[in-house]
Write a protein that holds these residues in place. Structure first.
Motif, short mmCIF file in Angstrom:
data_model
loop_
_atom_site.label_atom_id
_atom_site.label_comp_id
_atom_site.label_asym_id
_atom_site.label_seq_id
_atom_site.Cartn_x
_atom_site.Cartn_y
_atom_site.Cartn_z
N GLN A 6 60.02 -84.72 -17.51
CA GLN A 6 59.58 -84.44 -16.14
C GLN A 6 60.73 -84.03 -15.22
O GLN A 6 60.49 -83.63 -14.08
CB GLN A 6 58.89 -85.67 -15.53
N ALA A 9 60.63 -80.79 -12.91
CA ALA A 9 59.76 -80.86 -11.73
C ALA A 9 60.36 -81.79 -10.68
O ALA A 9 60.36 -81.48 -9.49
CB ALA A 9 58.38 -81.34 -12.14
N LEU A 10 60.91 -82.92 -11.15
CA LEU A 10 61.46 -83.90 -10.20
C LEU A 10 62.64 -83.30 -9.42
O LEU A 10 62.86 -83.62 -8.26
CB LEU A 10 61.92 -85.15 -10.94
N ALA A 13 60.80 -81.63 -6.70
CA ALA A 13 59.77 -82.42 -6.02
C ALA A 13 60.36 -83.59 -5.25
O ALA A 13 59.84 -83.95 -4.19
CB ALA A 13 58.76 -82.93 -7.04
N VAL A 14 61.46 -84.16 -5.73
CA VAL A 14 62.03 -85.32 -5.04
C VAL A 14 62.53 -84.96 -3.63
O VAL A 14 62.11 -85.57 -2.65
CB VAL A 14 63.14 -85.99 -5.89
N LEU A 16 61.62 -82.41 -1.95
CA LEU A 16 60.48 -81.84 -1.21
C LEU A 16 59.62 -82.94 -0.60
O LEU A 16 59.21 -82.84 0.55
CB LEU A 16 59.64 -80.96 -2.14
N ILE A 17 59.36 -84.00 -1.35
CA ILE A 17 58.56 -85.09 -0.77
C ILE A 17 59.46 -85.99 0.08
O ILE A 17 58.99 -86.66 1.00
CB ILE A 17 57.83 -85.92 -1.86
N PRO A 20 59.31 -84.90 4.26
CA PRO A 20 58.34 -85.48 5.19
C PRO A 20 58.48 -86.99 5.32
O PRO A 20 58.31 -87.53 6.42
CB PRO A 20 56.98 -85.09 4.60
N LEU A 21 58.81 -87.67 4.22
CA LEU A 21 59.00 -89.12 4.32
C LEU A 21 60.13 -89.44 5.29
O LEU A 21 60.05 -90.37 6.09
CB LEU A 21 59.30 -89.70 2.93
N TYR A 61 59.46 -75.69 -18.56
CA TYR A 61 58.53 -76.65 -17.98
C TYR A 61 57.41 -75.86 -17.32
O TYR A 61 57.67 -74.91 -16.57
CB TYR A 61 59.24 -77.50 -16.93
N THR A 62 56.17 -76.22 -17.63
CA THR A 62 55.05 -75.47 -17.05
C THR A 62 54.40 -76.31 -15.97
O THR A 62 53.96 -77.42 -16.21
CB THR A 62 54.01 -75.13 -18.12
N MET A 63 54.32 -75.75 -14.77
CA MET A 63 53.69 -76.45 -13.64
C MET A 63 52.19 -76.55 -13.89
O MET A 63 51.54 -75.56 -14.24
CB MET A 63 53.92 -75.66 -12.36
N GLY A 64 51.66 -77.75 -13.68
CA GLY A 64 50.22 -77.94 -13.80
C GLY A 64 49.68 -77.74 -15.20
O GLY A 64 48.46 -77.70 -15.39
N LEU A 120 64.71 -80.13 3.22
CA LEU A 120 63.89 -78.95 2.92
C LEU A 120 64.77 -77.80 2.43
O LEU A 120 64.42 -77.11 1.46
CB LEU A 120 63.12 -78.51 4.17
#
Lengths: 491, 141
Positions: A6, A9-10, A13-14, A16-17, A20-21, A61-64, A120
């Protein structure tokens, strides 16, 4: 799937999330701690990815879970693994300094959102580097660019707003050129996946849309990478942005532009097509070297040192462009190595500016008078990173210059090798001006007054890396070698 | 514009329906035209019309800036968080199939609804925030 699978993606994604946090946290101190944690986690992930790529080859790595051709694929090879390490590493080193750095240099009403926007920008740059899908690359380009404009505009100087607007207009033009190029290539191939597009392009490569696509993408990336003469957004942006932002962007933003150029030329259009048929070397080499000369010469006359460093960046990006244009194995290695090495030294130099501004409020020639006695460690960092900028042996700057010169000689263009050496001599002038003022003028009254450790530490770390990686070149040259081999090296 | 009684009355009646229509566009996105982005825009339109007619002061009483910023953040967290949830369940990032172990198609359905909701909340928040920030600048002058 386990954690290791993973990681790609992380990586994106880390942060990116995290952004907002970070905005929801509210308290500035907590937001800072949170952002530092995110930056270091991201850095750890990038190191794990680099190790894995070097051991086991490229990661897909394939998204989704969609097949690579239909969905968005992340593809990591040594080239972008190194860029990921550079970008997240710079974020991890600089982010701790932002707690006190933003007090002086960020406009008050924007402070609570500084870390959010910084994360961001980080997520956007990592996304550009990691993705194997050219439209996804454009989306991340917009994320990182918009965040960059906002960060530049946060500078306390009123001129920062204007610089940010200038940056926004030029950056948007650059991104639009890239988008038009992507659209044309998509029109002719019907795919957005880089590997798939590379396989389909030879069949249509003689058509006008594909030739136009390459031209559009070349111009767009040239603006984003600030290749002369498309560099005019950079001096103002780096001068009026908060210095820590300049440090981060000076080390990463133009490098991401250079990475995009490499990726498009080698992994999408193919080196044979770009260099032999379309002759982009005829554009990149003259512009790169003109930038190297012009940037170095203009840097000599600057009064504000941040502006001097920005013009020096124009010169350094010029080297990278020329190295790509030489289109041989050493040139490719020189480009990749210099992307990384210049990131280290320019980051260190801008961090020194942050230290000086924290104490003295500005970073022009007058404020450097006698600074060698007043802030010895800070000036020590400046000297080390400055020597590296010149290209003195046992620093990272020497390693890149070595490959650059040998690539010019390989290409049979020995007069250009002389130009490269000559511009390095000009670098001595602009670095020496500062050293002269700092060490050999009478210091104004005042005791030793070193910058706070939190600001100074990142600069010291980067300077140490400048020397360590200049002596042991396994990381940079080793990885660049593997990357060059995988990309196909010489056309 | 609050001096025109006609405008005031019509907008007062319209705003709840605009907001409701936004929710319809949001939820109907699976079957017809629509989806998170459009719904977010329609929702923000409702708030913007209200602000234009009744003034910025009453608007920020109804939707305070902190709430708008929270919307911006929560939508993105919902989106990215779904990706983390699918990873925790053993799939790729945003592979909705794993959300329902028995029926992957149902999982895809659930996933896309949550994602679109996140998009809708963020878009509504961002558009409202942009409008309110500019409106407040004018009000201060």
């Amino acid at each position: 799937m386990g954690l290791l699978q993973q990681l790609p993606a992380l990586q994106v994604a880390v942060p990116l999330i995290g952004a907002p946090l970070c905005a929801l946290v509210g308290r500035p101190r907590l937001a800072w701690m949170f952002a530092v944690a995110v930056a270091w986690i991201t850095f750890a992930i990038s190191i794990a990815l680099l190790e894995h790529v070097l051991d086991a080859g490229p990661i897909h790595y394939t998204m989704g879970g969609w097949p690579e051709i239909l969905g968005i694929a992340y593809v990591i090879d040594p080239l972008n693994a190194l860029v990921l390490v550079l970008v997240s590493g710079m974020a991890a080193i600089i982010m701790p300094a932002t707690r006190i750095g933003i007090d002086v240099e960020v406009v008050h009403r924007a402070r609570h959102l500084f870390h959010t926007v910084a994360l961001l920008a980080l997520a956007g740059m990592l996304g550009i580097a990691i993705t194997g899908d050219i439209f996804n690359l454009y989306v991340f380009l917009e994320i990182s660019s918009l965040a960059s404009y906002a960060l530049v505009a946060m500078g306390i100087d009123r001129r920062a707003t204007r610089a940010a607007f200038h940056y926004l207009v030029q950056g948007t033009i650059g991104a639009t050129f890239i988008l038009v190029g992507i659209g044309l290539a998509y029109m002719m191939t019907g795919t957005l996946n880089m590997a798939d597009m590379a396989a389909r392009l030879p069949g249509v490569s003689h058509t006008a849309p594909i030739q136009a696509a390459l031209a559009f993408i070349l111009i767009g990336t040239a603006i984003k990478a600030a290749i002369f003469p498309a560099h005019s957004w950079m001096p103002n942006a780096y001068t009026y942005a908060p210095s820590l932002v300049s440090a981060f962007f000076g080390a990463t933003a133009t490098k991401i532009g250079a990475y995009m150029l490499l990726r498009f030329v080698y992994s999408v259009f193919g080196a044979d097509y770009a260099f032999d048929e379309m002759k982009i070397g005829w554009v990149l080499i003259p512009l790169g070297l003109a930038g190297a000369v012009a940037g170095s010469v203009v840097a000599v006359w600057q009064h504000d040192l941040r502006r001097m460093l920005a013009y020096s960046s124009v010169a350094q990006v010029g080297y990278i462009a020329a190295a790509i244009g030489f289109a041989n194995r050493d040139g490719l290695i020189a480009a990749i190595v210099h992307v990384f090495n210049h990131g280290l030294m320019k980051g260190a130099l801008f961090l020194v500016m942050a230290c000086v501004i924290h104490r003295l409020g500005k970073a022009d020639m007058e404020s450097f008078r006698g600074l060698g006695r007043r802030m010895p460690l800070t000036m020590g960092c400046f000297v080390v990173a400055g020597l590296s900028m010149i290209g003195v042996p046992a620093t990272v700057g020497f390693v890149s210059k070595w490959y650059l010169v040998s690539s010019a000689l390989d290409a049979g263009l020995w007069p250009l090798a002389l130009v490269i050496v000559a511009t390095s001599l000009i670098a001595i002038i602009y670095i020496w001006r500062v050293v002269d003022v700092a060490y050999f003028t009478k210091p104004p009254p005042g005791a030793r007054d070193e910058a706070p450790a939190m600001l100074l530490m990142p600069a010291v770390v980067l300077c140490a890396l400048c020397i360590v990686l200049g002596v042991s070149t396994d990381l940079t040259v080793g990885v660049a070698n593997t990357a060059a081999r995988l990309l196909g090296g010489a056309p | 514009m609050s001096e025109f009684i006609l405008v005031r009355v019509v907008v007062k009646i319209m705003v709840p329906f605009i907001l409701l229509f936004a929710l319809y566009v949001q939820m109907h996105g699976d079957y017809g035209p629509g989806g998170g982005f459009q719904a977010g825009v329609v929702f923000a339109t409702g708030i913007i019309v209200y602000t234009i007619v009744f003034g910025i002061r009453r608007a920020v009483e109804a939707v305070p800036m902190t709430a708008v910023m929270a919307m911006v953040c929560c939508g993105l967290i919902l989106y990215a968080g779904t990706g983390f949830a699918t990873m925790a369940l053993g799939g790729e990032y945003l592979n909705y199939s794993v959300l329902d172990s028995a029926d992957p198609v149902h999982g895809q359905h659930t996933g896309i609804i949550i994602i679109e909701l996140g998009v809708g909340i963020t878009v509504a928040g961002v558009l409202t925030a942009v409008f309110l920030v500019f409106a407040e600048r004018r009000a201060r002058r």
